[in-house]
Every structure is written in C-alpha cells, then in structure tokens.
Design a protein around this motif. Sequence first.
Motif, PDB file in Angstrom:
ATOM      1  N   THR A 106       6.295  -5.416 -14.684  1.00 31.29           N
ATOM      2  CA  THR A 106       5.282  -5.827 -15.663  1.00 31.29           C
ATOM      3  C   THR A 106       5.154  -7.346 -15.740  1.00 31.29           C
ATOM      4  O   THR A 106       4.470  -7.857 -16.614  1.00 31.29           O
ATOM      5  N   SER A 135       2.174 -10.602  -6.081  1.00 32.44           N
ATOM      6  CA  SER A 135       2.505  -9.178  -6.173  1.00 32.44           C
ATOM      7  C   SER A 135       3.650  -8.845  -5.230  1.00 32.44           C
ATOM      8  O   SER A 135       4.593  -8.135  -5.596  1.00 32.44           O
ATOM      9  N   PHE A 184       1.218  -8.571 -12.680  1.00 31.06           N
ATOM     10  CA  PHE A 184       0.997  -7.244 -13.253  1.00 31.06           C
ATOM     11  C   PHE A 184       0.758  -7.299 -14.758  1.00 31.06           C
ATOM     12  O   PHE A 184       0.229  -6.349 -15.320  1.00 31.06           O
ATOM     13  N   ASP A 207      -3.907  -4.751 -13.607  1.00 33.17           N
ATOM     14  CA  ASP A 207      -3.335  -3.587 -12.940  1.00 33.17           C
ATOM     15  C   ASP A 207      -3.708  -3.646 -11.459  1.00 33.17           C
ATOM     16  O   ASP A 207      -4.807  -4.054 -11.107  1.00 33.17           O
ATOM     17  N   ASN A 208      -2.792  -3.270 -10.608  1.00 34.65           N
ATOM     18  CA  ASN A 208      -3.016  -3.213  -9.165  1.00 34.65           C
ATOM     19  C   ASN A 208      -3.493  -4.551  -8.576  1.00 34.65           C
ATOM     20  O   ASN A 208      -4.490  -4.605  -7.859  1.00 34.65           O
TER      21      ASN A 208
END
Length: 193
Positions: free
Chosen positions: A125, A101, A129, A133-134
């Motif tokens: 994206t 991330s 990702f 999500d997150n």
Amino acid sequence: MTRLLGYVDPSDPHFVAAVLAITFNPLFWNVKTRKLSRAFGSPYLACYVLGGAILLLNVLRSHCFTQAMLSQPRMDSLDNPTAYQVGLVLLGIGSMLVLSSFFALGFTGTFLGDYFGILKEARVTTFPFNILDNPMYWGSTANYLGWAIMHASPTGLLLTMVVALIYVVAILYEEPFTAEIYRQKSSQFHKRS
C-alpha cells in the motif's frame, strides 16, 4: 474514433503483429492449472521463468508497437512540439509509475508471484499504490500513449487503447484474486494469534 481509424491499415503485418503481441498473456494458462509450478518443481523457479518470459514478450510487444507506428501514416494535428512535450511528460510519468511499482513489489510481486503462492507479508500500500490502483498497468499505458503522441501516430493511439483494454480485463481477473488471497492470509494470521 472514426477519424483515428481512417489512418490505420488493420491488414498491415506490423499492426497485426502488434495486436497479437499486446493480447498474448501466458499467465492465464497457469492460474487454474498450476502446470508451470509443477513443471519447474518450484513456484519460485516458475515465477522467475514466467517473469523472464513476460520481460521478453514486453520487448517484443514494444518492438511490434513501434514498427506498427512507423509503418503507418502520421497525424498532422499531433505533429507539433507541444504534443511531443505532452508525450514526453506521459512517458516520464509512466516510467516513474512502472519503476516505483517494481521497487515496491520486487521481482516476484511484479511478475505475479501471488499466482504461484509467493505472497508478501501484506498487500503493498506504499507509493505508488497509495495514490493509484494498478500503477504498473496504468504507467505502462501512459508510456505507450506518450510514445504514440511523440510519434504523432494514430496507429499508436489505437494500439494504446488495445493495451488499456487488455489491462482492464487483467485487472478484472487479478483484483478479486489478490484481494481474496490476502484476506485469507490475514484471517489465517488472526486465527493463529
């Protein structure tokens, strides 16, 4: 849950410090006021300072988390090689999610540059990702869960739930904000085209 709480002394100073370290978030002060950006005279400088503060707070949070685990009883049912290996796997997955991330977002993307008006060309994206999500929040949660299991710590499990709850609250605030700013950026781009 009741069985888990039987191991935890909520009056232990290490436990209290860990809960406070987990729940403190300086970002929410800047979101509406933009005082950090004005105080530092630059959104980039403000973001770097906030990022440094968040890193230091994460070190403090991890230290308090560990001290709280070590100061409270272990859970016999988690104190075995299989649980330890599960904890290691969670720690590995969590670290992979956090690091990938960070590499996908960069420093300002990781440390909420969008709150300072520092945006990427488009919302990220790519991996991780594209699968979750997150991923940084869930990777961090997996790290704490793995650490708690490796230490056979019911206190660590409870604190991991607090971490997850804080991240869920953060996501409830951040997701709509992030979606809206990138929607606005996209519509401004299409108007100029």
